[in-house]
Motif scaffolding. Structure first.
Motif, PDB file in Angstrom:
ATOM      1  N   TRP A  30       0.834  -1.195   0.000  1.00  0.00           N
ATOM      2  CA  TRP A  30       0.000   0.000   0.000  1.00  0.00           C
ATOM      3  C   TRP A  30       0.872   1.250   0.000  1.00  0.00           C
ATOM      4  CZ3 TRP A  30      -4.917   0.254   3.533  1.00  0.00           C
ATOM      5  CH2 TRP A  30      -5.682   1.363   3.187  1.00  0.00           C
ATOM      6  N   ILE A  31       1.942   1.223   0.763  1.00  0.00           N
ATOM      7  CA  ILE A  31       2.874   2.357   0.772  1.00  0.00           C
ATOM      8  C   ILE A  31       3.417   2.589  -0.637  1.00  0.00           C
ATOM      9  CG2 ILE A  31       5.169   3.077   1.588  1.00  0.00           C
ATOM     10  CD1 ILE A  31       4.388   1.815   4.318  1.00  0.00           C
ATOM     11  N   GLY A  32       3.667   1.509  -1.362  1.00  0.00           N
ATOM     12  CA  GLY A  32       4.116   1.615  -2.752  1.00  0.00           C
ATOM     13  C   GLY A  32       3.082   2.272  -3.647  1.00  0.00           C
ATOM     14  N   TRP A  33       1.806   1.962  -3.451  1.00  0.00           N
ATOM     15  CA  TRP A  33       0.755   2.607  -4.248  1.00  0.00           C
ATOM     16  C   TRP A  33       0.751   4.111  -4.010  1.00  0.00           C
ATOM     17  CZ3 TRP A  33      -3.608  -0.939  -1.997  1.00  0.00           C
ATOM     18  CH2 TRP A  33      -3.412  -2.260  -2.420  1.00  0.00           C
ATOM     19  N   LEU A  52       4.926   3.227   7.659  1.00  0.00           N
ATOM     20  CA  LEU A  52       3.891   2.280   8.055  1.00  0.00           C
ATOM     21  C   LEU A  52       2.989   2.898   9.126  1.00  0.00           C
ATOM     22  CD1 LEU A  52       3.175  -0.565   7.136  1.00  0.00           C
ATOM     23  CD2 LEU A  52       4.503  -1.454   9.031  1.00  0.00           C
ATOM     24  N   LYS A  53       3.576   3.637  10.044  1.00  0.00           N
ATOM     25  CA  LYS A  53       2.799   4.284  11.115  1.00  0.00           C
ATOM     26  C   LYS A  53       1.845   5.331  10.540  1.00  0.00           C
ATOM     27  CE  LYS A  53       1.705   5.045  15.375  1.00  0.00           C
ATOM     28  NZ  LYS A  53       0.730   4.157  15.967  1.00  0.00           N
ATOM     29  N   GLU A  54       2.305   6.120   9.568  1.00  0.00           N
ATOM     30  CA  GLU A  54       1.433   7.127   8.942  1.00  0.00           C
ATOM     31  C   GLU A  54       0.258   6.458   8.233  1.00  0.00           C
ATOM     32  OE1 GLU A  54       4.561  10.746   7.958  1.00  0.00           O
ATOM     33  OE2 GLU A  54       4.469   9.017   6.603  1.00  0.00           O
ATOM     34  N   LEU A  55       0.523   5.349   7.547  1.00  0.00           N
ATOM     35  CA  LEU A  55      -0.554   4.625   6.880  1.00  0.00           C
ATOM     36  C   LEU A  55      -1.525   4.036   7.897  1.00  0.00           C
ATOM     37  CD1 LEU A  55      -1.947   3.615   4.372  1.00  0.00           C
ATOM     38  CD2 LEU A  55      -0.285   1.727   4.279  1.00  0.00           C
ATOM     39  N   GLN A  56      -1.006   3.498   8.997  1.00  0.00           N
ATOM     40  CA  GLN A  56      -1.878   2.982  10.052  1.00  0.00           C
ATOM     41  C   GLN A  56      -2.755   4.087  10.626  1.00  0.00           C
ATOM     42  OE1 GLN A  56       1.155   1.308  12.569  1.00  0.00           O
ATOM     43  NE2 GLN A  56       0.945  -0.736  11.682  1.00  0.00           N
ATOM     44  N   ASN A  57      -2.188   5.270  10.820  1.00  0.00           N
ATOM     45  CA  ASN A  57      -2.970   6.411  11.317  1.00  0.00           C
ATOM     46  C   ASN A  57      -4.049   6.822  10.322  1.00  0.00           C
ATOM     47  OD1 ASN A  57      -1.503   6.505  13.699  1.00  0.00           O
ATOM     48  ND2 ASN A  57      -0.116   8.103  12.974  1.00  0.00           N
ATOM     49  N   TYR A  58      -3.710   6.802   9.028  1.00  0.00           N
ATOM     50  CA  TYR A  58      -4.698   7.120   7.992  1.00  0.00           C
ATOM     51  C   TYR A  58      -5.860   6.140   8.062  1.00  0.00           C
ATOM     52  CZ  TYR A  58      -6.870   7.311   3.377  1.00  0.00           C
ATOM     53  OH  TYR A  58      -7.777   7.380   2.347  1.00  0.00           O
ATOM     54  N   ILE A  59      -5.536   4.851   8.103  1.00  0.00           N
ATOM     55  CA  ILE A  59      -6.591   3.834   8.170  1.00  0.00           C
ATOM     56  C   ILE A  59      -7.434   4.033   9.436  1.00  0.00           C
ATOM     57  CG2 ILE A  59      -7.055   1.356   8.380  1.00  0.00           C
ATOM     58  CD1 ILE A  59      -4.412   0.925   6.758  1.00  0.00           C
TER      59      ILE A  59
END
Length: 193
Positions: A30-33, A52-59
């Motif tokens: 997902w980070i790659g997308w 990964l933490k930023e993506l987890q926060n977004y979700i």
């Protein structure tokens, strides 16, 4: 129907599972997308390097009531290939759909038509939504094609509605709409994808 209680969604189509995403679903894929211009520019979002933490926060920012985030997974291998961000209005009984299929191996494979049909059935039949809305950029030809192919009505083109994330140029945005009764009639007639 009240929107204050989060609901978990799990739907199945012929080829895909659509389910509520949780922070644990954050992945390097997902980070790659998010960093890929081919994936992000059609939705007018600058590619970004996320942790990964930023993506987890977004979700985790989705309340799964007014703001719903669901992932699309290939049934054969449980591969996460994309997601829908859906914004609901209880007062207006609408749901606005945004989709990204991040895995390019699935582009052109009618993923959106198959998965969005299941989501429309769910939101119209179980969540009290009366109108679905889609607002792709006019230059996002695959998205415009998918809305038309699925029977959504082009309600208008908003000229210069958005500024391009890349360069600031004014961009036209389409507004598509689909009423619950229209969808049910298409389903009954066997015309809905």
């Amino acid at each position: 129907m009240r929107l204050n209680m989060p609901k978990l969604i799990r739907l199945s189509t012929e080829r895909f599972v659509i389910r509520t995403l949780k922070p644990g679903d954050a992945s390097e894929r997902w980070i790659g997308w998010a960093a890929d211009p081919e994936v992000m520019e059609p939705v007018n979002t600058k590619p970004a390097k996320m942790t990964l933490k930023e993506l987890q926060n977004y979700i985790g920012s989705f309340d799964q009531s007014r703001r719903v985030l669901v992932g699309v997974f290939d049934k054969r291998n449980d591969l996460h290939i994309g997601f829908y961000a859906i914004t609901r209005s209880e007062k207006q009984r609408t749901a606005t759909f945004n989709v990204i299929i991040g895995d390019k191996d699935y582009w052109g494979e009618k993923v959106v038509l198959e998965t969005r049909a299941a989501l429309l059935d769910h939101f119209f039949d179980k969540e009290g939504v009366e109108k679905a809305i889609g607002m792709p950029l006019a230059r996002n030809f695959p998205a415009v094609f998918n809305y038309k192919a699925q029977g959504w009505r082009l309600e208008g083109v908003l000229r210069g509605q958005c500024r391009s994330a890349k360069g600031g140029k004014r961009l036209d945005q389409c507004q598509f709409g689909l009423l619950r009764e229209e969808w049910r009639q298409m389903r009954k007639a066997g015309r809905a994808t």
